[in-house]
Design a protein around this motif. Sequence first.
Motif, PDB file in Angstrom:
ATOM      1  N   ALA A  73       3.154 -15.240  -2.157  1.00  0.00           N
ATOM      2  CA  ALA A  73       2.396 -14.034  -2.890  1.00  0.00           C
ATOM      3  C   ALA A  73       1.811 -12.697  -2.187  1.00  0.00           C
ATOM      4  O   ALA A  73       1.383 -12.844  -0.944  1.00  0.00           O
ATOM      5  CB  ALA A  73       1.370 -14.311  -4.120  1.00  0.00           C
ATOM      6  N   VAL A  74       2.013 -12.062  -2.005  1.00  0.00           N
ATOM      7  CA  VAL A  74       1.383 -10.304  -1.645  1.00  0.00           C
ATOM      8  C   VAL A  74      -0.260  -9.904  -2.553  1.00  0.00           C
ATOM      9  O   VAL A  74      -0.318  -9.624  -3.642  1.00  0.00           O
ATOM     10  CB  VAL A  74       2.186  -9.555  -1.387  1.00  0.00           C
ATOM     11  N   VAL A  75      -1.221 -10.113  -2.167  1.00  0.00           N
ATOM     12  CA  VAL A  75      -2.566  -9.392  -3.129  1.00  0.00           C
ATOM     13  C   VAL A  75      -2.679  -8.251  -2.098  1.00  0.00           C
ATOM     14  O   VAL A  75      -3.772  -8.289  -1.470  1.00  0.00           O
ATOM     15  CB  VAL A  75      -3.608 -11.023  -2.124  1.00  0.00           C
ATOM     16  N   PRO A  76      -2.253  -6.493  -3.292  1.00  0.00           N
ATOM     17  CA  PRO A  76      -2.784  -5.843  -2.868  1.00  0.00           C
ATOM     18  C   PRO A  76      -4.312  -5.306  -2.925  1.00  0.00           C
ATOM     19  O   PRO A  76      -4.611  -6.383  -5.062  1.00  0.00           O
ATOM     20  CB  PRO A  76      -1.761  -4.931  -3.120  1.00  0.00           C
ATOM     21  N   VAL A  77      -4.992  -4.388  -2.274  1.00  0.00           N
ATOM     22  CA  VAL A  77      -6.148  -4.117  -2.717  1.00  0.00           C
ATOM     23  C   VAL A  77      -6.154  -2.375  -2.736  1.00  0.00           C
ATOM     24  O   VAL A  77      -5.715  -1.987  -1.722  1.00  0.00           O
ATOM     25  CB  VAL A  77      -7.556  -4.300  -2.423  1.00  0.00           C
ATOM     26  N   HIS A  78      -6.591  -2.270  -4.527  1.00  0.00           N
ATOM     27  CA  HIS A  78      -6.384  -0.748  -4.634  1.00  0.00           C
ATOM     28  C   HIS A  78      -7.656  -0.085  -3.773  1.00  0.00           C
ATOM     29  O   HIS A  78      -9.882  -0.416  -4.282  1.00  0.00           O
ATOM     30  CB  HIS A  78      -6.562  -0.358  -5.945  1.00  0.00           C
ATOM     31  N   GLN A  79      -8.064  -0.012  -2.083  1.00  0.00           N
ATOM     32  CA  GLN A  79      -9.090   0.694  -1.700  1.00  0.00           C
ATOM     33  C   GLN A  79      -9.984   2.031  -1.609  1.00  0.00           C
ATOM     34  O   GLN A  79      -8.988   2.951  -2.025  1.00  0.00           O
ATOM     35  CB  GLN A  79      -8.409   0.784   0.279  1.00  0.00           C
ATOM     36  N   PHE A  80     -11.072   1.362  -1.939  1.00  0.00           N
ATOM     37  CA  PHE A  80     -11.749   2.544  -2.502  1.00  0.00           C
ATOM     38  C   PHE A  80     -11.852   3.558  -4.055  1.00  0.00           C
ATOM     39  O   PHE A  80     -12.057   4.504  -3.836  1.00  0.00           O
ATOM     40  CB  PHE A  80     -12.197   3.324  -0.754  1.00  0.00           C
ATOM     41  N   GLY A  81     -10.098   2.936  -4.258  1.00  0.00           N
ATOM     42  CA  GLY A  81     -10.420   3.800  -5.305  1.00  0.00           C
ATOM     43  C   GLY A  81      -8.418   4.557  -5.261  1.00  0.00           C
ATOM     44  O   GLY A  81      -7.822   4.927  -6.098  1.00  0.00           O
ATOM     45  N   HIS A  82      -8.166   4.762  -4.159  1.00  0.00           N
ATOM     46  CA  HIS A  82      -7.444   4.789  -3.488  1.00  0.00           C
ATOM     47  C   HIS A  82      -6.191   3.881  -4.537  1.00  0.00           C
ATOM     48  O   HIS A  82      -6.555   2.828  -3.236  1.00  0.00           O
ATOM     49  CB  HIS A  82      -6.884   5.017  -2.132  1.00  0.00           C
ATOM     50  N   HIS A  83      -4.963   3.795  -5.003  1.00  0.00           N
ATOM     51  CA  HIS A  83      -4.455   2.941  -5.379  1.00  0.00           C
ATOM     52  C   HIS A  83      -2.901   1.945  -4.344  1.00  0.00           C
ATOM     53  O   HIS A  83      -2.548   3.657  -3.425  1.00  0.00           O
ATOM     54  CB  HIS A  83      -3.247   3.270  -6.364  1.00  0.00           C
ATOM     55  N   ALA A  84      -2.673   1.092  -4.027  1.00  0.00           N
ATOM     56  CA  ALA A  84      -1.725   0.782  -2.938  1.00  0.00           C
ATOM     57  C   ALA A  84      -0.310   0.826  -3.548  1.00  0.00           C
ATOM     58  O   ALA A  84      -0.295   1.257  -4.606  1.00  0.00           O
ATOM     59  CB  ALA A  84      -1.455  -0.735  -3.095  1.00  0.00           C
ATOM     60  N   ASP A  85       0.414   0.782  -3.050  1.00  0.00           N
ATOM     61  CA  ASP A  85       2.200   1.294  -2.168  1.00  0.00           C
ATOM     62  C   ASP A  85       2.374   0.579  -4.111  1.00  0.00           C
ATOM     63  O   ASP A  85       3.282  -0.543  -2.949  1.00  0.00           O
ATOM     64  CB  ASP A  85       2.776   2.475  -1.468  1.00  0.00           C
ATOM     65  N   MET A  86       2.911   0.344  -4.811  1.00  0.00           N
ATOM     66  CA  MET A  86       2.962  -0.763  -5.758  1.00  0.00           C
ATOM     67  C   MET A  86       4.430  -0.700  -6.373  1.00  0.00           C
ATOM     68  O   MET A  86       5.238  -2.126  -6.747  1.00  0.00           O
ATOM     69  CB  MET A  86       2.510  -0.396  -6.988  1.00  0.00           C
ATOM     70  N   THR A  87       4.991   0.447  -6.020  1.00  0.00           N
ATOM     71  CA  THR A  87       5.949   0.907  -5.555  1.00  0.00           C
ATOM     72  C   THR A  87       7.286  -0.248  -4.944  1.00  0.00           C
ATOM     73  O   THR A  87       7.536  -0.390  -5.167  1.00  0.00           O
ATOM     74  CB  THR A  87       6.786   2.409  -6.227  1.00  0.00           C
ATOM     75  N   ARG A  88       6.991   0.393  -3.843  1.00  0.00           N
ATOM     76  CA  ARG A  88       7.521  -0.206  -2.751  1.00  0.00           C
ATOM     77  C   ARG A  88       6.999  -2.058  -2.284  1.00  0.00           C
ATOM     78  O   ARG A  88       7.629  -2.586  -1.581  1.00  0.00           O
ATOM     79  CB  ARG A  88       7.298   0.690  -1.149  1.00  0.00           C
ATOM     80  N   LEU A  89       5.317  -2.262  -2.505  1.00  0.00           N
ATOM     81  CA  LEU A  89       5.351  -3.717  -2.699  1.00  0.00           C
ATOM     82  C   LEU A  89       5.962  -4.515  -3.649  1.00  0.00           C
ATOM     83  O   LEU A  89       6.525  -5.485  -3.596  1.00  0.00           O
ATOM     84  CB  LEU A  89       4.086  -3.836  -2.927  1.00  0.00           C
ATOM     85  N   GLY A  90       6.485  -3.959  -4.793  1.00  0.00           N
ATOM     86  CA  GLY A  90       6.786  -4.292  -5.907  1.00  0.00           C
ATOM     87  C   GLY A  90       8.590  -4.513  -5.516  1.00  0.00           C
ATOM     88  O   GLY A  90       8.930  -5.788  -5.502  1.00  0.00           O
TER      89      GLY A  90
END
Length: 233
Positions: A73-90
């Motif tokens: 698994a991968v656990v992205p964190v939306h840091q400080f309110g900036h969303h992680a790159d969910m498109t590339r990670l997905g």
Amino acid sequence: MGLGHPAVGLQRALTSAGVRAGDEVIVPSYGTADVVEAVRQAGGMPVYVDIDADSFCLDPAAVEAAVTPRTAAVVPVHQFGHHADMTRLGELAGRRGLFLIPQETEQSSSVETAMRQANAAFLSQRLSDVITPRVRPGVEHTFHQYVVRVPGNGRPDRDAFARTLRAKGVRCRVPVQTPVHRMPPFRRDVWLPETERAADECLSLPVEAGMTRRELQRVASACNALGGLLQPA
């Protein structure tokens, strides 16, 4: 941890997804230890990966380089309110057969978010001697924290900058003092250059929804007045 603690929800999500003892779970080190603790409670083995310099979120290229046959698994964190790159990670997760389980994010009303975004835009237009937040095109930033980089010689200059601002009555704080991979309970011998650089350079400035333009201008003026004292190396 209480039942409402974010790490409890993440632990349950990991377990429900099928993460088992010994599975590797890719996580950021730049942030709090909650994510790592949740992975450990679920039986997984945290694998620390470096961040993107602009968003402070997981770098998808670094994530892909860290994937092994044991990665679950991968656990992205939306840091400080900036969303992680969910498109590339997905896309990566789908291609490599991984679970993609984001950490739960802090919720705010749309009005509060809009006010913070407006305050952040005001500061970014007026600050001249710090590196203001960068927002990836097409990605929302809710500015739960307004994090700048202080140019100069890393932690000594950043800390001196912060002390001077506080002496002028400006509330500021270091958002991540110690990356998780250097904390004794979670220590790993890895080199994460962008994580280390962010920990040394970053400072969170006030940008709360209730701040007035006068208060924001006071923050900008205090920061800009220090421009001649702290020069890049």
